[in-house]
Design an enzyme around this catalytic site. Structure first.
Site, PDB file in Angstrom:
ATOM      1  CB  ALA A   1      31.477  45.969  25.419  1.00 16.12           C
TER       2      ALA A   1
ATOM      3  N   GLY B   1      36.174  45.669  22.276  1.00 16.69           N
ATOM      4  CA  GLY B   1      36.888  46.829  21.779  1.00 16.69           C
ATOM      5  C   GLY B   1      38.100  46.418  20.976  1.00 16.69           C
ATOM      6  N   GLY B   2      38.905  47.423  20.600  1.00 18.50           N
ATOM      7  CA  GLY B   2      40.069  47.146  19.767  1.00 18.50           C
ATOM      8  C   GLY B   2      41.173  46.436  20.502  1.00 18.50           C
TER       9      GLY B   2
ATOM     10  CB  THR C   1      36.468  40.697  24.669  1.00 13.44           C
ATOM     11  OG1 THR C   1      36.896  40.698  23.305  1.00 13.44           O
ATOM     12  CG2 THR C   1      34.986  40.389  24.738  1.00 13.44           C
ATOM     13  CB  VAL C   2      34.246  44.143  28.761  1.00 11.01           C
ATOM     14  CG1 VAL C   2      33.793  44.203  30.226  1.00 11.01           C
ATOM     15  CG2 VAL C   2      35.362  45.158  28.515  1.00 11.01           C
TER      16      VAL C   2
ATOM     17  CG  ASP D   1      40.342  56.947  24.823  1.00 14.71           C
ATOM     18  OD1 ASP D   1      40.040  57.742  23.918  1.00 14.71           O
ATOM     19  OD2 ASP D   1      40.119  55.738  24.758  1.00 14.71           O
TER      20      ASP D   1
END
Length: 638
Positions: free
Chosen positions: A25, A27-28, A31-32, A141
């Site tokens: 994935a 994200g902002g 990265t995973v 979050d």
């Protein structure tokens, strides 16, 4: 035809240990990737900060904060963090890899969930969040994207990238880094967050799970934020009539605009969820029916039934014997008597011969024949075929059998019956027992019991005389923490008879030394049998100079002789407040954050940072304040 560019990270070896396999994935902030930990040979999730953020101290600090926050938690419903580090200009985080989907993916597929499904998922989410709140951590979050549903059924809370200590009020500007759809009213209006802010997000998430939509929508983030601050969340049943009243009440409690009217933390909400859960499940049980069989009338059955009856009759058998007597003359009688006497003489002679033969035969049988006694060979630990040959050669019949034996290895002869070395008749049967190995016994529950009681309960096994000592904050001194097998692993439910066992016994907790003068701390750890080493001293606003800030264990678990690393305070870290009066908010905010301050300011400044000009700061420019403390910013015209 164009092809998608290959991610340059794929195949790269990070920090000489983590081999990147594929991207999971993006994200902002990071990265995973799916990676392999070559040292421990396991799959992990590798979270790598985007390169363009590596020079931003704010983002880097938040990235490291995620590792520290999550590493403080050890709970089945929280994603484990294994490692954190830096490879060249890349900051990375190593986490537990959970193949599966997120709650967001589930909602995309099913739109909305049943009350029972919502309760199941929220039980796990609140359990993990309760552990975070107990550790003094606010997630900040909570949203469906951060709830992981593993293929094996586990549910875990992830992404503590915005987590902060629960005792530190969080500035409004930073709070906006959370997803706007789940922001609590106090975050929007005052910019402060605590455990109750997470509860509000949980309530919004429950509403979305039950109805398939978020309670507030708008074309601009400010419109959504305004609704959070001024409107009450509607009852989920207004959109989905199947939602029970108890769930409506729970959502209303969690999403109250006044934080004081919400559950104080996730544990309180979890307890209430579990109170209403049985009623929710009972009210949604499927209706069951039983088939009813109507029996026919008994008389009708009787009338129509036939049976074969067999009458056993016995005939009286009468044996009638008739005996007729007649006269026998004397001559015939005398002749018969003489014949009988002759026959008796022959029989006496034959009997003498027979008895003589029997005596001779018996002497031979028991002296040298099959009836003689012989010594049973000792065949223990021999192979079964070798033992069988030895017994047959000694004149015995061998009957194979088996039994457990704690000493003789499986497949070798354990013993015989009669035992080796005893006397037995030649030709008699000797049972040959082949070892099946030790008997597998159930292991008594000894964890949490005194060492002496544990040794007594384990008397069927071989317990090492010297127990392994280990520090424990949960287990009382002298009580058993664990029982280990011969390989050093925790014992299972069963274990071989007389198998080697080592007990791990508590010596109490590692002495707490945080806040003590360094000399006192070192003396206390030395008295507990622990070694001490020192890290680089650091500034600390609450801990006095030359007192211990942190005491880090270099081993887990800790045992006598292990090392504790002490970090000593250099005293408060005071810095000067930059002079930002007259600057617009974009320039002023950057300078104040770079100086290490948290900020309290009007949230509208983030919408148009170039239009807001600083008129005043508290503390004022050039005054010294603690790094990390809050500076209040006022804007001209506001």
């Amino acid at each position: 035809m164009t092809t998608a560019p290959v991610d340059p990270m794929i195949g790269r070896l990070i920090d000489g240990r983590y081999q990147v396999r594929s991207r999971i994935a993006r994200g902002g902030m990071a990265t995973v990737y799916l990676a392999t930990d070559l040292r421990l040979e396991r799959r992990v999730a590798l979270k790598i900060m985007h390169g363009h953020l590596a020079d931003d101290n704010t983002f880097k600090t938040r990235f490291v904060q995620e590792a520290r926050s999550a590493a403080r938690l050890a709970h089945p419903n929280v994603v484990n963090v294994f490692d954190q580090g830096q490879d060249a200009d890349m900051a990375y985080l190593v986490m537990e890899y959970l193949p599966g989907i997120t709650l967001r993916d589930l909602l995309k597929d099913y739109k909305r969930l049943t009350a029972e499904q919502t309760v199941d998922i929220m039980d796990a989410v609140l359990s993990g969040l309760a552990a975070a709140h107990k550790a003094g951590i606010v997630h900040r979050d909570v949203k469906p994207e951060n709830v992981l549903l593993a293929d094996d059924g586990r549910i875990k809370l992830s992404d503590f990238g915005l987590a902060r200590a629960a005792s530190a009020n969080t500035a409004t500007g930073q709070a906006l880094l959370g997803t706007i759809a789940y922001l609590s009213p106090e975050l929007v209006t005052r910019g402060v967050a605590d455990a109750r802010s997470d509860i509000y997000a949980v309530g919004i998430m429950m509403y979305e799970m039950l109805t398939g939509e978020q309670p507030y929508v708008g074309e601009a983030p400010m419109q959504i934020a305004y609704q959070h601050a001024n409107d009450s969340v509607p009852a989920p049943s207004s959109k989905n009539p199947a939602v029970p009243a108890e769930i409506d009440e729970l959502v209303a409690w969690a999403t109250s605009r006044d934080p004081d009217e919400r559950p104080r933390d996730a544990r309180e909400m979890l307890d209430r969820l579990r109170e209403i859960e049985p009623g929710i499940r009972a009210s949604h049980l499927p209706i069951t029916t039983q088939a009813t069989m109507v029996l026919p009338d008994v008389s009708a059955m009787t009338a129509g039934a036939t049976a074969d009856t067999q009458v056993l009759g016995g005939a009286a058998l009468v044996a009638t014997a008739t005996h007729e007597t007649s006269d026998v003359d004397d001559t015939a009688a005398l002749s018969t008597s003489a014949a009988r006497r002759r026959r008796r003489g022959y029989w006496l002679f034959a009997l003498v011969l027979l008895l003589t033969g029997l005596a001779a035969g018996t002497g031979w049988y028991f002296g040298a024949g099959p009836g003689s006694f012989a010594t049973v060979p000792n065949t223990s630990t021999l192979a079964p075929d070798v033992a069988t040959a030895a017994l047959q050669e000694a004149g015995f019949v061998v009957e194979p059998s088996s039994r457990t034996d704690p000493v003789v290895p499986q497949g070798q002869v354990a013993d015989t019956d009669p035992p080796g070395g005893s006397q037995a008749q030649r030709g008699s049967t000797v049972t040959l027992y082949v070892s099946e190995g030790p008997e597998i016994l159930e292991v008594p529950a000894v964890i949490g019991t005194p060492e002496d009681a544990a040794r007594e309960a384990l008397d069927a096994f071989t317990v090492a005389e010297a127990a392994t000592q280990q520090f424990s904050a949960e287990v009382e001194t002298g009580f058993v923490i664990a029982a280990l097998d011969a390989d050093g692993a925790a014992l299972g439910a069963t274990y071989p008879e007389r198998g080697a066992i080592t007990l791990v016994v508590s010596v109490g907790r590692v002495p707490p030394v945080e806040g003590l003068p360094v000399g006192d701390a070192e003396a206390r750890l030395d008295a507990a049998g622990l070694e001490v080493e020192f890290a680089e001293p650091i500034f600390h606003n609450e801990v006095a100079k030359d007192s211990v800030v942190t005491a880090d264990w270099l081993n887990d678990p800790m045992r006598p002789g292990d090392t504790v690393r002490l970090t000593v305070s250099k005293g408060p870290d005071l810095v000067a407040v930059p002079n930002v009066v007259g600057l617009n908010w974009q320039e002023a905010g950057t300078q104040l954050r770079d100086a290490g301050f948290d900020l309290d300011y009007n949230i509208l400044a983030d919408v148009a940072p170039g239009a807001f000009v600083v008129s005043k700061t508290t503390p004022a420019a050039d005054e010294t304040a603690l790094r990390g403390s809050t500076v209040t910013v006022n804007f001209a015209g506001f």
